[in-house]
Design an enzyme around this catalytic site. Structure first.
Site, mmCIF file in Angstrom:
data_model
loop_
_atom_site.group_PDB
_atom_site.id
_atom_site.type_symbol
_atom_site.label_atom_id
_atom_site.label_comp_id
_atom_site.label_asym_id
_atom_site.label_seq_id
_atom_site.Cartn_x
_atom_site.Cartn_y
_atom_site.Cartn_z
ATOM 1 N N SER A 179 -6.464 -0.975 15.487
ATOM 2 C CA SER A 179 -6.305 0.484 15.597
ATOM 3 C C SER A 179 -7.068 1.200 14.469
ATOM 4 C CB SER A 179 -4.829 0.875 15.622
ATOM 5 O OG SER A 179 -4.171 0.449 14.467
ATOM 6 N N ASP A 231 0.822 -1.237 0.000
ATOM 7 C CA ASP A 231 0.000 0.000 0.000
ATOM 8 C C ASP A 231 0.841 1.266 0.000
ATOM 9 O OD1 ASP A 231 0.636 -0.360 2.727
ATOM 10 O OD2 ASP A 231 -1.411 -0.072 3.455
ATOM 11 N N GLU A 263 -2.426 7.737 12.580
ATOM 12 C CA GLU A 263 -1.300 6.816 12.813
ATOM 13 C C GLU A 263 0.033 7.540 12.606
ATOM 14 O OE1 GLU A 263 -1.314 3.519 13.599
ATOM 15 O OE2 GLU A 263 -3.421 2.993 13.304
ATOM 16 N N ASP A 293 -5.676 -0.415 5.771
ATOM 17 C CA ASP A 293 -6.511 -0.814 6.913
ATOM 18 C C ASP A 293 -7.698 0.124 7.093
ATOM 19 O OD1 ASP A 293 -4.392 -2.485 7.096
ATOM 20 O OD2 ASP A 293 -3.603 -1.662 8.965
HETATM 21 C C1 GLA Z 1 -0.211 -2.653 8.455
HETATM 22 C C2 GLA Z 1 -0.395 -1.246 7.897
HETATM 23 C C3 GLA Z 1 -0.946 -1.277 6.475
HETATM 24 C C4 GLA Z 1 -0.151 -2.217 5.591
HETATM 25 C C5 GLA Z 1 0.063 -3.567 6.269
HETATM 26 C C6 GLA Z 1 0.981 -4.462 5.492
HETATM 27 O O1 GLA Z 1 -1.430 -3.283 8.637
HETATM 28 O O2 GLA Z 1 -1.254 -0.497 8.711
HETATM 29 O O3 GLA Z 1 -0.975 0.017 5.945
HETATM 30 O O4 GLA Z 1 1.062 -1.643 5.208
HETATM 31 O O5 GLA Z 1 0.594 -3.427 7.574
HETATM 32 O O6 GLA Z 1 0.416 -4.793 4.279
#
Ligand code: GLA
Length: 383
Positions: free
Chosen positions: A126, A36, A158, A170
């Site tokens: 979170s 991402d 975050e 997420d």
């Molecule tokens: C965490 C981060 C996401 C992504 C994943 C790995 O969940 O919050 O943004 O980078 O790790 O894919």
């Protein structure tokens, strides 16, 4: 989700008052890990576990918050100087601040929340918390913020209040999730498409290692830094490369001598992972779950050996999956602990779970946890 617990907790803490109740889910991700923030594709879905919060505006500039699962309270204001110290309260505070920075006019409120998405299991508890409050405050103060911005508010929380330079996956999944569908998201353009996901004859299950490693957020930020370093090196020869998503293995090899061995491995993983997501999309359209599974194993291998975000426990769960004939298995989420996600033929499910529980318990002295994945809706008002 714990709606009754939240209602009772809210009433107990705030003199029998009632407010509005909102919920946001955690997420799974079929494939596309650490892509991402490299501008690539991800393939998440919201799940039936998440956070629930009751909220009532209180006409002041203070927020009185109760974390029911921890039995802790925090009171804080809305200015930068009034930041709370408890980590859970910083998520709520961060969301408020990010709304205010975008010009949103909000005031104080009383709130209590509870979650059933396990903390540190790689299911984004979170993001669920951030999305719950971003969605709720948008609604309660009639801010008119669109869903894309709600996800970005969570992500910025975050970055600016919790020290994690995460991507958008997420928060996006938590806000945009849809029952029965995974979401294919282009993290550069934020274009997305729902994919109904109903693999007949298979089950999608999570096995939680129940381990969470320290320093996960600094290790995560370091991975992101490596990716940006390599993308910048490649960009010198190929100005069109904005993110690693735009790079090929050939381009990476051109800069092999200019980047550290470690950074090279990180980038190799990401470039291959971007391709695996594309492979999985094509395979899903044909109902070819063998290829989906094969790429999931590929992701695990890359996350373990190149990106180095797996751990002994997760590698062990992955090995058991392989031995018991599971179609696809890999570490899910950021890594450093948490779950594996497994695509299992129905007839092999019982044996896989039995073997995994007994072998894991024997080796590590505690059992893993099992969750069946139910793909569900994103952020919403419950009442
Ligand atoms: C965490 C981060 C996401 C992504 C994943 C790995 O969940 O919050 O943004 O980078 O790790 O894919």
């Amino acid at each position: 989700m714990n709606v009754e617990k939240v209602r009772k907790g809210f009433a107990d803490h705030f003199n029998g008052a009632t407010g509005s109740v909102y919920a946001s889910p955690g997420r799974v991700n079929l494939i596309g890990e650490h892509t991402d923030y490299n501008g690539g594709f991800v393939f998440p879905g919201a799940i039936d576990k998440g956070m629930v919060a009751e909220i009532k505006l209180n006409g002041t500039n203070k927020i009185n918050a109760v974390a029911l699962d921890l039995n802790e309270t925090a009171t804080f204001g809305l200015t930068e100087e009034e930041a709370p110290t408890r980590s859970w309260a910083r998520y709520i505070f961060g969301v408020c601040r990010e709304i205010i920075k975008r010009g949103g006019k909000i005031g104080g409120f009383d709130t209590a929340f509870s979650g059933d998405v396990p903390l540190g299991a790689g299911m984004s508890s979170s993001a669920a918390l951030e999305s719950t409050y971003a969605f709720a405050l948008n609604d309660l103060f009639s801010l008119g913020v669109d869903k894309f911005e709600l996800a970005k508010i969570g992500q910025a929380t975050e970055h600016n209040y919790c020290g994690v330079n995460c991507g958008i996956m997420d928060q996006f999944a938590s806000v945009f999730g849809k029952e029965g569908s995974l979401l294919l998201l282009d993290c550069r353009s934020l274009e997305y498409k729902y994919y109904p996901f109903n693999p007949i004859g298979y089950k999608l299950v999570l096995l939680d290692s129940v381990v969470k490693h320290e320093l996960a957020s600094s290790a995560y930020n370091k991975r992101r830094q490596s990716c940006e370093t390599v993308a910048a090196a490649i960009r010198k020869n190929h100005p069109e490369v904005e993110f690693l998503r735009d790079a090929t293995l050939d381009m990476l090899n051109e800069v092999k001598a200019d980047v550290s061995e470690e950074d090279y491995k990180r980038a190799e993983y990401v470039i291959e992972e971007v391709q695996r997501v594309m492979d999985v999309c094509a395979a899903l359209e044909k109902g070819d779950y063998e290829t989906v599974g094969d790429r999931m194993y590929g992701t695990h291998h890359g996350m373990s050996k190149l990106y180095e975000v797996s751990c002994e426990e997760l590698d062990f769960l992955n090995e058991i999956a392989k031995k018991t004939g599971v179609t696809g298995s890999r570490v899910m989420g950021g890594g450093f602990g948490g779950c594996t996600i497994n695509l299992v033929k129905e007839e092999l499910y019982d044996n896989f779970v039995k073997e995994a529980f007994s072998a894991y318990t024997e080796k590590f002295g505690h059992a893993p946890k099992l969750y069946d994945v139910v793909i569900s809706d994103g952020a919403r008002k419950l009442s």
